[in-house]
Design a protein around this motif. Structure first.
Motif, PDB file in Angstrom:
ATOM      1  N   GLU A  86       6.734 -40.065  19.087  1.00  0.00           N
ATOM      2  CA  GLU A  86       6.719 -41.304  18.292  1.00  0.00           C
ATOM      3  C   GLU A  86       5.351 -41.969  18.313  1.00  0.00           C
ATOM      4  OE1 GLU A  86       9.880 -44.024  19.221  1.00  0.00           O
ATOM      5  OE2 GLU A  86      11.369 -42.411  19.197  1.00  0.00           O
ATOM      6  N   ARG A  87       4.601 -41.773  19.371  1.00  0.00           N
ATOM      7  CA  ARG A  87       3.251 -42.359  19.483  1.00  0.00           C
ATOM      8  C   ARG A  87       2.201 -41.538  18.749  1.00  0.00           C
ATOM      9  NH1 ARG A  87       2.716 -43.852  25.880  1.00  0.00           N
ATOM     10  NH2 ARG A  87       4.643 -45.031  26.061  1.00  0.00           N
ATOM     11  N   ASN A  88       2.604 -40.403  18.223  1.00  0.00           N
ATOM     12  CA  ASN A  88       1.672 -39.510  17.525  1.00  0.00           C
ATOM     13  C   ASN A  88       0.511 -39.099  18.430  1.00  0.00           C
ATOM     14  OD1 ASN A  88       1.016 -37.963  15.336  1.00  0.00           O
ATOM     15  ND2 ASN A  88      -0.164 -39.558  14.330  1.00  0.00           N
ATOM     16  N   THR A  89       0.866 -38.739  19.656  1.00  0.00           N
ATOM     17  CA  THR A  89      -0.103 -38.316  20.669  1.00  0.00           C
ATOM     18  C   THR A  89       0.169 -36.858  21.025  1.00  0.00           C
ATOM     19  OG1 THR A  89      -0.179 -40.568  21.542  1.00  0.00           O
ATOM     20  CG2 THR A  89      -0.939 -38.851  23.004  1.00  0.00           C
ATOM     21  N   ARG A  90      -0.853 -36.151  21.441  1.00  0.00           N
ATOM     22  CA  ARG A  90      -0.705 -34.753  21.862  1.00  0.00           C
ATOM     23  C   ARG A  90      -0.405 -34.685  23.352  1.00  0.00           C
ATOM     24  NH1 ARG A  90       0.351 -32.690  17.289  1.00  0.00           N
ATOM     25  NH2 ARG A  90      -1.314 -32.699  15.772  1.00  0.00           N
ATOM     26  N   VAL A  91       0.279 -33.620  23.773  1.00  0.00           N
ATOM     27  CA  VAL A  91       0.684 -33.440  25.166  1.00  0.00           C
ATOM     28  C   VAL A  91      -0.022 -32.236  25.756  1.00  0.00           C
ATOM     29  CG1 VAL A  91       2.607 -32.816  26.675  1.00  0.00           C
ATOM     30  CG2 VAL A  91       2.961 -34.431  24.817  1.00  0.00           C
ATOM     31  N   VAL A  92      -0.590 -32.413  26.948  1.00  0.00           N
ATOM     32  CA  VAL A  92      -1.123 -31.299  27.721  1.00  0.00           C
ATOM     33  C   VAL A  92      -0.256 -31.229  28.983  1.00  0.00           C
ATOM     34  CG1 VAL A  92      -3.107 -30.308  28.899  1.00  0.00           C
ATOM     35  CG2 VAL A  92      -3.448 -31.696  26.830  1.00  0.00           C
ATOM     36  N   PRO A  93       0.676 -30.247  29.036  1.00  0.00           N
ATOM     37  CA  PRO A  93       1.579 -30.181  30.186  1.00  0.00           C
ATOM     38  C   PRO A  93       0.929 -29.450  31.356  1.00  0.00           C
ATOM     39  CG  PRO A  93       2.182 -28.530  28.564  1.00  0.00           C
ATOM     40  CD  PRO A  93       0.997 -29.268  28.014  1.00  0.00           C
ATOM     41  N   TYR A  97       8.829 -28.595  20.064  1.00  0.00           N
ATOM     42  CA  TYR A  97       7.712 -29.362  20.626  1.00  0.00           C
ATOM     43  C   TYR A  97       6.336 -28.738  20.440  1.00  0.00           C
ATOM     44  CZ  TYR A  97      11.396 -32.160  22.622  1.00  0.00           C
ATOM     45  OH  TYR A  97      12.489 -32.963  22.769  1.00  0.00           O
ATOM     46  N   LYS A  98       6.229 -27.607  19.762  1.00  0.00           N
ATOM     47  CA  LYS A  98       4.911 -26.965  19.627  1.00  0.00           C
ATOM     48  C   LYS A  98       3.909 -27.860  18.909  1.00  0.00           C
ATOM     49  CE  LYS A  98       5.809 -24.527  15.368  1.00  0.00           C
ATOM     50  NZ  LYS A  98       6.102 -23.323  14.684  1.00  0.00           N
ATOM     51  N   ASP A  99       4.384 -28.735  18.021  1.00  0.00           N
ATOM     52  CA  ASP A  99       3.469 -29.632  17.301  1.00  0.00           C
ATOM     53  C   ASP A  99       2.857 -30.702  18.201  1.00  0.00           C
ATOM     54  OD1 ASP A  99       4.049 -28.187  15.034  1.00  0.00           O
ATOM     55  OD2 ASP A  99       5.452 -29.664  14.217  1.00  0.00           O
ATOM     56  N   LEU A 100       3.405 -30.894  19.390  1.00  0.00           N
ATOM     57  CA  LEU A 100       2.843 -31.876  20.319  1.00  0.00           C
ATOM     58  C   LEU A 100       1.638 -31.332  21.074  1.00  0.00           C
ATOM     59  CD1 LEU A 100       5.954 -33.556  21.993  1.00  0.00           C
ATOM     60  CD2 LEU A 100       4.398 -34.537  20.337  1.00  0.00           C
ATOM     61  N   LEU A 101       1.510 -30.006  21.104  1.00  0.00           N
ATOM     62  CA  LEU A 101       0.395 -29.404  21.856  1.00  0.00           C
ATOM     63  C   LEU A 101      -0.905 -29.529  21.073  1.00  0.00           C
ATOM     64  CD1 LEU A 101       2.192 -26.154  23.058  1.00  0.00           C
ATOM     65  CD2 LEU A 101       1.724 -28.215  24.400  1.00  0.00           C
ATOM     66  N   PRO A 102      -2.014 -29.796  21.744  1.00  0.00           N
ATOM     67  CA  PRO A 102      -3.311 -29.849  21.057  1.00  0.00           C
ATOM     68  C   PRO A 102      -3.681 -28.455  20.518  1.00  0.00           C
ATOM     69  CG  PRO A 102      -3.476 -30.800  23.261  1.00  0.00           C
ATOM     70  CD  PRO A 102      -2.132 -30.146  23.155  1.00  0.00           C
TER      71      PRO A 102
END
Length: 98
Positions: free
Chosen positions: A65-72, A88-93
């Motif tokens: 929702e924050r339109n931020t990328r995730v680095v797990p 969730y692949k679209d969340l990855l940079p």
């Protein structure tokens, strides 16, 4: 498994997402740089480990929702994203593959 919504809060001071299971605090620690959030550590209270995926999913939805990328950087979160790659692949940079 209890099918209840996991309510999370973002404790910006401690840099962690928080929720409560059975009145015990569960946390996902993070650090943030520019438009990326690094999810670094998952801490679940004893006897609530079966809710880990619910908590991770709630945090990822909040980040989406924050339109931020995730680095797990946490193995639990990387594994969850791997299992739910389509969602969730679209969340990855760009350039990060799990």
């Amino acid at each position: 498994m209890i099918d209840e919504e996991v309510k999370i809060t973002d404790n910006e001071f401690l840099r962690q997402f928080e929720t409560r299971f059975n009145d015990q605090l569960a946390t996902i620690e993070y650090s943030q740089q520019e438009r990326k959030i690094f999810l670094t550590k998952v801490k679940m209270p004893e006897n609530t480990e079966d809710r880990t995926d619910d908590f991770i999913e709630a945090v990822l939805e909040e980040i989406k929702e924050r339109n931020t990328r995730v680095v797990p950087t946490s193995p639990e979160i990387a594994g969850f994203i791997r299992k739910n790659r389509r969602k969730y692949k679209d969340l990855l940079p760009v350039g990060i593959n799990i």
